[in-house]
Design a protein around this motif. Structure first.
Motif, PDB file in Angstrom:
ATOM      1  N   PHE A 132      99.180  -1.592  16.758  1.00  0.00           N
ATOM      2  CA  PHE A 132     100.689  -1.130  17.140  1.00  0.00           C
ATOM      3  C   PHE A 132     101.042  -1.589  15.774  1.00  0.00           C
ATOM      4  CE2 PHE A 132     104.815  -3.153  16.987  1.00  0.00           C
ATOM      5  CZ  PHE A 132     105.639  -2.138  17.656  1.00  0.00           C
ATOM      6  N   HIS A 133     101.807  -0.848  14.848  1.00  0.00           N
ATOM      7  CA  HIS A 133     102.227  -1.116  13.707  1.00  0.00           C
ATOM      8  C   HIS A 133     103.550  -0.301  13.286  1.00  0.00           C
ATOM      9  CE1 HIS A 133      99.591   2.469  13.084  1.00  0.00           C
ATOM     10  NE2 HIS A 133     100.575   2.906  12.015  1.00  0.00           N
ATOM     11  N   LEU A 134     104.368  -0.756  12.269  1.00  0.00           N
ATOM     12  CA  LEU A 134     105.479   0.043  11.961  1.00  0.00           C
ATOM     13  C   LEU A 134     105.432  -0.444  10.305  1.00  0.00           C
ATOM     14  CD1 LEU A 134     108.639  -2.272  12.425  1.00  0.00           C
ATOM     15  CD2 LEU A 134     106.765  -2.957  13.341  1.00  0.00           C
ATOM     16  N   LYS A 135     106.191   0.402   9.626  1.00  0.00           N
ATOM     17  CA  LYS A 135     106.172   0.334   7.869  1.00  0.00           C
ATOM     18  C   LYS A 135     107.786   0.265   7.690  1.00  0.00           C
ATOM     19  CE  LYS A 135     103.399   3.787   8.182  1.00  0.00           C
ATOM     20  NZ  LYS A 135     102.539   4.866   7.757  1.00  0.00           N
ATOM     21  N   LEU A 136     108.097  -0.433   6.713  1.00  0.00           N
ATOM     22  CA  LEU A 136     109.464  -0.564   6.123  1.00  0.00           C
ATOM     23  C   LEU A 136     109.448  -0.474   4.804  1.00  0.00           C
ATOM     24  CD1 LEU A 136     111.415  -3.390   8.473  1.00  0.00           C
ATOM     25  CD2 LEU A 136     111.691  -0.644   8.581  1.00  0.00           C
ATOM     26  N   GLY A 137     110.499  -0.282   4.020  1.00  0.00           N
ATOM     27  CA  GLY A 137     110.631  -0.656   2.505  1.00  0.00           C
ATOM     28  C   GLY A 137     110.074   0.687   1.503  1.00  0.00           C
ATOM     29  N   GLY A 138     110.742   0.504   0.436  1.00  0.00           N
ATOM     30  CA  GLY A 138     110.097   1.624  -0.450  1.00  0.00           C
ATOM     31  C   GLY A 138     110.360   3.034  -0.005  1.00  0.00           C
ATOM     32  N   TYR A 165     103.684  -3.929   8.982  1.00  0.00           N
ATOM     33  CA  TYR A 165     103.750  -5.015  10.147  1.00  0.00           C
ATOM     34  C   TYR A 165     102.791  -4.725  11.309  1.00  0.00           C
ATOM     35  CZ  TYR A 165     108.101  -5.656   7.018  1.00  0.00           C
ATOM     36  OH  TYR A 165     108.700  -5.878   6.232  1.00  0.00           O
ATOM     37  N   MET A 166     101.839  -5.335  11.542  1.00  0.00           N
ATOM     38  CA  MET A 166     100.682  -4.690  12.477  1.00  0.00           C
ATOM     39  C   MET A 166     100.468  -5.965  13.493  1.00  0.00           C
ATOM     40  SD  MET A 166      96.713  -3.544  11.602  1.00  0.00           S
ATOM     41  CE  MET A 166      97.336  -1.971  10.707  1.00  0.00           C
ATOM     42  N   ALA A 167     100.344  -5.738  14.901  1.00  0.00           N
ATOM     43  CA  ALA A 167      99.959  -6.489  15.698  1.00  0.00           C
ATOM     44  C   ALA A 167      98.428  -6.308  15.703  1.00  0.00           C
ATOM     45  CB  ALA A 167     100.501  -6.196  16.999  1.00  0.00           C
ATOM     46  N   VAL A 168      97.599  -7.578  15.931  1.00  0.00           N
ATOM     47  CA  VAL A 168      96.348  -7.648  16.110  1.00  0.00           C
ATOM     48  C   VAL A 168      95.670  -8.222  17.329  1.00  0.00           C
ATOM     49  CG1 VAL A 168      94.152  -8.372  14.676  1.00  0.00           C
ATOM     50  CG2 VAL A 168      96.082  -7.803  13.445  1.00  0.00           C
ATOM     51  N   ASP A 169      95.545  -7.472  18.311  1.00  0.00           N
ATOM     52  CA  ASP A 169      95.124  -7.873  19.576  1.00  0.00           C
ATOM     53  C   ASP A 169      93.328  -8.473  19.528  1.00  0.00           C
ATOM     54  OD1 ASP A 169      95.172  -4.856  19.469  1.00  0.00           O
ATOM     55  OD2 ASP A 169      93.612  -5.056  20.918  1.00  0.00           O
TER      56      ASP A 169
END
Length: 388
Positions: free
Chosen positions: A263-269, A308-312
């Motif tokens: 699960f991940h998302l990206k922001l900025g730039g 921003y990444m969730a690491v299970d």
């Protein structure tokens, strides 16, 4: 006595004459039969010889026809090869791209791949272009825009490797069924939206795209589901979250281990900028919380592209991707499990830095931060009221 002998002699001579005549007749009969047989055999041999001559003539004609057909086939193959070569040449001429076109396509297909080594990046670019139904010749031309400066043979080899990778991936997908996310209960979208914004402090800036893209929702069993994706965006699994958990951790949905994904998302730039910062968190809620805290700290979007990444599972990370990123924050929970995960990741990525929340989770920090901001806002409003 003489008369008797004469009579006997005469009788003997007569019998001998009769015997000779009989032998002659028998011999004549046999010779006649043999003659007829020989004549018949001679005629049959003559007929057989004629048939053999005719067959030999037919065979010679057939052999000549076969030789002719073989020559015609070889000539046709040569003509076909020439025609195919001309067609390929014409097709190649049609596929010629200008330097500006190759540069634009190279930049388009290299989005989010800047952190990879040049060989890995160009192979991935070739795969993306082939998946976009680009001909192999055109993909080779796109690779000429690479800073690696590939030769024609090297570009062709990279495209061949990419084609082989795609064939292998297709074969693997056929052997293992594609992941199918649990179905969403769309009637519960407002419920999740209210819970995330009011109880967990995640703003609509993140909640709306999360729900619109189907990356966070409530399924038909009333579980909160967060979708895991590969770095290319392909859905590969899911995490199921129990909202009652204080640590916000989720567990894997069945059949989520068919391929790598997070699960991940990206922001900025800009969307195609190189990722310069990564925050690794324990759960999707904490990844969203860290994104909110980061936005608040920069009074809007962060200045550089950030993931921003969730690491299970700390042993299952895109290590090759992360290895080329210098700024990695290990934003795991402030508990034993979070500290152990940080040590595992640092053993693989020495540049990563541990940043633990002052409480148990970053979502707690976000909620407390928003509470303080709300109190400050109310105090300002009350102060304005008194000043009047």
């Amino acid at each position: 006595m003489d008369a008797v002998l004469a009579t006997e002699l005469q009788s003997y001579l007569e019998k001998r004459a009769i015997s000779s005549i009989s032998d002659y007749i028998e011999q004549s009969t046999v010779e006649s039969a043999l003659t007829e047989t020989v004549l018949e055999l001679t005629q049959q041999l003559s007929q057989n010889q004629q048939q053999l001559e005719a067959g030999r003539t037919i065979f010679d004609d057939l052999e000549a026809a076969i030789v002719y057909l073989e020559q015609l086939h070889r000539s046709q193959k040569t003509a076909d090869a020439i025609a195919l070569n001309k067609a390929q040449t014409l097709a190649t001429d049609k596929l010629k791209l200008t330097p500006n076109q190759t540069a634009e396509l190279y930049q388009y297909y290299s989005a989010d791949l800047q952190n990879l080594l040049v060989t890995d990046r160009d192979k991935e670019i070739a795969i993306r272009a082939l998946l976009d139904n680009k001909p192999s010749e055109e993909v080779e031309e796109i690779l000429f825009a690479s800073p690696a400066g590939w030769t024609t043979d090297e570009a062709r080899e990279l495209v061949l490797i990419a084609n082989n990778q795609l064939a292998s991936d297709r074969e693997q997908k056929q052997r293992s069924p594609q992941f199918i996310p649990p179905p969403e209960d769309e009637s519960l979208r407002p419920v999740l939206q209210h819970f995330l914004t009011q109880k967990r402090g995640i703003t609509n800036f993140l909640v709306h795209p999360l729900q619109q893209q189907g990356l966070g929702y409530i399924d038909q069993h009333r579980n909160v589901v967060f979708i895991k994706r590969s770095l290319n965006g392909e859905k590969s699994g899911a995490l199921v979250w129990d909202t009652a958990r204080l640590d916000n951790r989720a567990f894997k949905y069945p059949d989520s281990d068919r391929s790598e994904g997070w699960f991940h998302l990206k922001l900025g730039g800009e969307a195609d900028d190189k990722i310069e910062r990564v925050f690794l968190c324990d759960s999707p809620i904490d990844a969203l919380s860290m994104a909110e805290i980061d936005r608040d700290g920069h009074k809007g979007q962060p200045p550089v592209r950030t993931m921003y990444m969730a690491v299970d599972d700390p042993n299952n990370l895109p290590v090759e991707f992360l290895r080329n990123i210098s700024r990695i924050g290990l934003a795991f929970n402030n508990d034993d499990r979070g500290n152990e995960a940080a040590l595992v990741v640092q053993s693989m990525l020495p540049q990563a830095k541990r940043i633990a929340p002052s409480g148990l989770t970053w979502n707690e920090i976000l909620i407390e931060q928003q509470r303080q901001q709300q109190e400050e806002l109310e105090q300002k409003q009350r102060g304005r009221g008194f000043s009047r």
